[in-house]
Design a protein around this motif. Structure first.
Motif, PDB file in Angstrom:
ATOM      1  N   UNK A  53      -0.928  10.910   2.947  1.00 32.01           N
ATOM      2  CA  UNK A  53      -1.980  11.155   1.968  1.00 32.01           C
ATOM      3  C   UNK A  53      -2.115  12.634   1.607  1.00 32.01           C
ATOM      4  N   UNK A  54      -2.115  13.497   2.597  1.00 28.30           N
ATOM      5  CA  UNK A  54      -2.281  14.925   2.316  1.00 28.30           C
ATOM      6  C   UNK A  54      -1.121  15.460   1.490  1.00 28.30           C
ATOM      7  N   UNK A 110      -1.967  19.279  -7.133  1.00 29.69           N
ATOM      8  CA  UNK A 110      -3.413  19.413  -7.309  1.00 29.69           C
ATOM      9  C   UNK A 110      -3.938  20.428  -6.308  1.00 29.69           C
ATOM     10  N   UNK A 111      -5.054  21.077  -6.605  1.00 29.80           N
ATOM     11  CA  UNK A 111      -5.674  21.951  -5.609  1.00 29.80           C
ATOM     12  C   UNK A 111      -6.028  21.159  -4.365  1.00 29.80           C
ATOM     13  N   UNK A 112      -5.840  21.758  -3.205  1.00 27.12           N
ATOM     14  CA  UNK A 112      -6.104  21.057  -1.945  1.00 27.12           C
ATOM     15  C   UNK A 112      -7.537  20.567  -1.869  1.00 27.12           C
ATOM     16  N   UNK A 113      -8.452  21.294  -2.499  1.00 25.25           N
ATOM     17  CA  UNK A 113      -9.863  20.918  -2.447  1.00 25.25           C
ATOM     18  C   UNK A 113     -10.218  19.823  -3.452  1.00 25.25           C
ATOM     19  N   UNK A 114      -9.272  19.420  -4.284  1.00 25.19           N
ATOM     20  CA  UNK A 114      -9.552  18.413  -5.309  1.00 25.19           C
ATOM     21  C   UNK A 114      -8.476  17.334  -5.315  1.00 25.19           C
ATOM     22  N   UNK A 115      -8.347  16.578  -4.215  1.00 24.16           N
ATOM     23  CA  UNK A 115      -7.323  15.526  -4.168  1.00 24.16           C
ATOM     24  C   UNK A 115      -7.645  14.390  -5.135  1.00 24.16           C
ATOM     25  N   UNK A 116      -6.632  13.612  -5.450  1.00 25.07           N
ATOM     26  CA  UNK A 116      -6.852  12.389  -6.207  1.00 25.07           C
ATOM     27  C   UNK A 116      -7.536  11.383  -5.288  1.00 25.07           C
ATOM     28  N   UNK A 151       0.813  -1.216   0.000  1.00 22.54           N
ATOM     29  CA  UNK A 151       0.000   0.000   0.000  1.00 22.54           C
ATOM     30  C   UNK A 151       0.854   1.277   0.000  1.00 22.54           C
ATOM     31  N   UNK A 152       1.856   1.415   0.881  1.00 24.05           N
ATOM     32  CA  UNK A 152       2.668   2.632   0.847  1.00 24.05           C
ATOM     33  C   UNK A 152       3.416   2.817  -0.469  1.00 24.05           C
ATOM     34  N   UNK A 153       3.904   1.729  -1.057  1.00 19.62           N
ATOM     35  CA  UNK A 153       4.617   1.853  -2.327  1.00 19.62           C
ATOM     36  C   UNK A 153       3.667   2.315  -3.423  1.00 19.62           C
ATOM     37  N   UNK A 154       2.493   1.698  -3.513  1.00 19.53           N
ATOM     38  CA  UNK A 154       1.546   2.089  -4.550  1.00 19.53           C
ATOM     39  C   UNK A 154       1.051   3.517  -4.336  1.00 19.53           C
ATOM     40  N   UNK A 155       0.732   3.866  -3.110  1.00 14.24           N
ATOM     41  CA  UNK A 155       0.263   5.224  -2.822  1.00 14.24           C
ATOM     42  C   UNK A 155       1.326   6.250  -3.181  1.00 14.24           C
ATOM     43  N   UNK A 156       2.587   5.951  -2.876  1.00 13.75           N
ATOM     44  CA  UNK A 156       3.658   6.876  -3.216  1.00 13.75           C
ATOM     45  C   UNK A 156       3.765   7.099  -4.705  1.00 13.75           C
ATOM     46  N   UNK A 157       3.653   6.023  -5.496  1.00 19.23           N
ATOM     47  CA  UNK A 157       3.729   6.151  -6.950  1.00 19.23           C
ATOM     48  C   UNK A 157       2.553   6.952  -7.492  1.00 19.23           C
ATOM     49  N   UNK A 158       1.357   6.657  -7.008  1.00 19.83           N
ATOM     50  CA  UNK A 158       0.177   7.410  -7.463  1.00 19.83           C
ATOM     51  C   UNK A 158       0.290   8.884  -7.107  1.00 19.83           C
ATOM     52  N   UNK A 175      -6.802  11.121  -1.329  1.00 22.43           N
ATOM     53  CA  UNK A 175      -7.787  10.830  -0.296  1.00 22.43           C
ATOM     54  C   UNK A 175      -8.429   9.489  -0.611  1.00 22.43           C
ATOM     55  N   UNK A 176      -8.607   8.660   0.415  1.00 21.55           N
ATOM     56  CA  UNK A 176      -9.260   7.364   0.235  1.00 21.55           C
ATOM     57  C   UNK A 176     -10.771   7.553   0.305  1.00 21.55           C
ATOM     58  N   UNK A 177     -11.485   6.969  -0.649  1.00 24.47           N
ATOM     59  CA  UNK A 177     -12.947   7.072  -0.675  1.00 24.47           C
ATOM     60  C   UNK A 177     -13.515   6.067   0.318  1.00 24.47           C
TER      61      UNK A 177
END
Length: 530
Positions: A482-483, A428-434, A413-420, A488-490
């Motif tokens: 994440x921030x 990205x705008x703070x109000x529009x995270x991936x 998970x940390x490796x994939x999140x880091x790549x994404x 952000x995780x849905x």
């Protein structure tokens, strides 16, 4: 040798109970026999030596002494460029429409009694959880084989995403004799039925495809049925080999429907079905196929894979997949089948097909010599993401959601999140995270079929304009910023972010042997050049 490199060599030598001069600075750390736990501990000791924080995944990002120390000394080139090349050239304006593929049909057979796309959407929208205990009779033959087997099973993980019925099959409908049907891997039976249902969903009568350049591309890697069947030497008959061979999962559909396009089963482990999608896309774009049926299938007939996952400390002892969560403790295996029907977008418009979504681009690559055969490569994942979005001509900030591989493991998970985050999340705008999530929290890890399940989840989310929740997520894994990564995780049913343009989503899959794949989807058909 720098002080840092000398310290690292000596520390590694102590961990391996060997002499420092026997440490090869170009050999991956994992090849010294160290476990993931050892390596995470080593990264903590490295942070103490440096007097500053370092990511616990740093050893996987730079998996040799030389590459790690070059990185920390500031002398290394970016790993994704050094080992995996620059990103592909962005497409020229107007080219995207010519290369877009239309998804026109879906079929599925999944845990939780799911047998239709509408049923899958309702299940995901409501936050359904199909993980349960192993069906009582599923692995009973192994338990009865010997007291030793029974002892192993008693301490084996008992949770998974299991189907209600893997034996039911209408052999007569497909013109298959009872004798031959009895020798068929359930994966063959299931894919025949689900592929047929995907054609029905597309409004394409199966009997109109005879002699056509329709390609069949299936992701499958589980051979539980073959292993059991072919060990019974006295019972082998004339149907046994075609009934147990993985290649025939695709070939049998081509035979039954008299299809003359490419027909192949792809095995790259957990990325198999998304790699199958990539190969189907290439076949359509080159004109080799005029229609493509893409599938993924997985059945858990043997406890062997679960025993392995337990021994590798990869299984969730709690029987819950918690992608990106602080309490993530491993995978939960699952089974099922998915099929999608693809056409070139222009052909779908010409034929009056209902277009469910577009596949804008696909890509695949390999980790190369990462930190162990089964260890993910952050550099390869970043390179793949950069390549596929450049190929699609889509800027990173246009991507609203990525259906991640998201296995719920402490390292993956940390490796994939880091790549994404590094490719799609930053700036990205703070109000529009991936936004990110994983259907494995609902169904378990369907292994060879996992990528296509994630693809179908995205297709449904694009169509309905809402993103289903990722289950069991309460607080972020502390190893994932994440921030800072702009993500952000849905964790609840979420309206698709508002925007002026098309809705864009991605889906990732990574295989245990290092083969990675990603697909880019959008909801709006693009204009087709005359």
């Amino acid at each position: 040798m720098t002080e840092l490199r000398q310290w690292l060599v000596e520390r590694l030598a102590r961990l391996c109970a060997t002499e420092a001069d026997r440490i090869d600075v170009d050999r991956p750390f994992r090849e010294y026999g160290l476990t993931s736990r050892n390596l995470v501990a080593l990264s903590g000791q490295l942070a103490q030596f440096l007097g500053r924080a370092v990511a616990p995944t740093i050893i996987w990002e730079h998996p040799t002494v030389r590459r790690l120390t070059d990185h920390l000394d500031g002398t290394a080139q970016p790993a994704s460029k050094l080992r995996h090349g620059e990103a592909a050239t962005t497409v020229r304006p107007g080219e995207t429409a010519d290369r877009a593929l239309a998804v026109v049909g879906i079929g599925c057979r999944l845990p939780g009694g799911i047998s239709t796309p509408d049923g899958l959407w309702e299940f995901l929208r409501a936050g359904g959880d199909a993980v349960r205990r192993v069906p009582e009779d599923r692995w009973e033959a192994y338990r009865l084989a010997s007291p030793a087997h029974a002892t192993v099973l008693d301490r084996t993980t008992q949770f998974g995403g299991f189907l209600d019925d893997i034996d039911g099959f209408d052999a007569e409908f497909f013109g298959i004799s009872p004798a031959e049907s009895a020798e068929m891997d359930p994966q063959q039976r299931m894919f025949l039925e689900v592929a047929w249902e995907s054609l029905e969903h597309a409004g394409i009568p199966a009997d109109t495809l005879a002699g056509s350049r329709t390609g069949v591309f299936v992701g499958a890697s589980g051979d539980d049925f073959a292993r059991r069947r072919m060990e019974d030497l006295q019972g082998i008959n004339g149907w046994s080999l075609p009934g147990t061979t993985l290649s025939v999962i695709a070939n049998r559909l081509s035979y039954v429907l008299d299809l003359c396009g490419p027909s192949l089963t792809v095995d790259t482990a957990c990325s198999s079905s998304l790699v199958a999608l990539h190969l189907a896309a290439q076949s359509l774009l080159t004109g080799e196929s005029e229609l493509a049926i893409v599938g993924g299938v997985n059945v858990l007939l043997s406890p062997g894979g679960t025993v392995y996952a337990d021994q590798a400390s990869a299984s969730s002892p709690t029987g819950r997949c918690r992608p990106f969560d602080a309490d993530a403790d491993g995978i939960v295996r699952g089974e099922g089948c998915v099929s999608v029907v693809l056409k070139r977008y222009g052909d779908a418009v010409r034929d009056g097909d209902r277009v469910l979504s577009l596949v804008r681009a696909t890509a695949m690559n390999q980790d190369g010599r990462s930190n162990g055969l089964t260890a993910p490569s952050p550099a390869a994942q970043e390179a793949l993401l950069a390549q596929v979005y450049a190929s699609a001509g889509i800027p990173s900030t246009a991507v609203a959601y990525v259906e991640a591989h998201g296995t719920g493991t402490r390292l993956g998970d940390p490796i994939e999140a880091g790549a994404l985050g590094n490719v799609l999340g930053r700036d990205r705008p703070q109000a529009a995270p991936l936004l990110i999530g994983s259907v494995k929290s609902n169904l378990g890890h369907l292994e060879a079929a996992a990528g296509l399940v994630g693809l179908v989840k995205n297709i449904l989310a694009l169509h309905h304009g809402r993103i289903p929740p990722t289950l069991h997520y309460t607080r972020p894994n502390p190893a994932i910023e994440l921030t800072g990564l702009g993500m952000e995780v849905v964790s609840r049913l979420t309206e698709w972010p508002a925007g002026d343009g098309e809705r864009v989503a991605g889906v990732s899959s990574f295989g245990i042997g290092g083969t990675n794949a990603h697909a880019v989807l959008s909801d709006l058909p693009r204009p087709v050049r005359p």
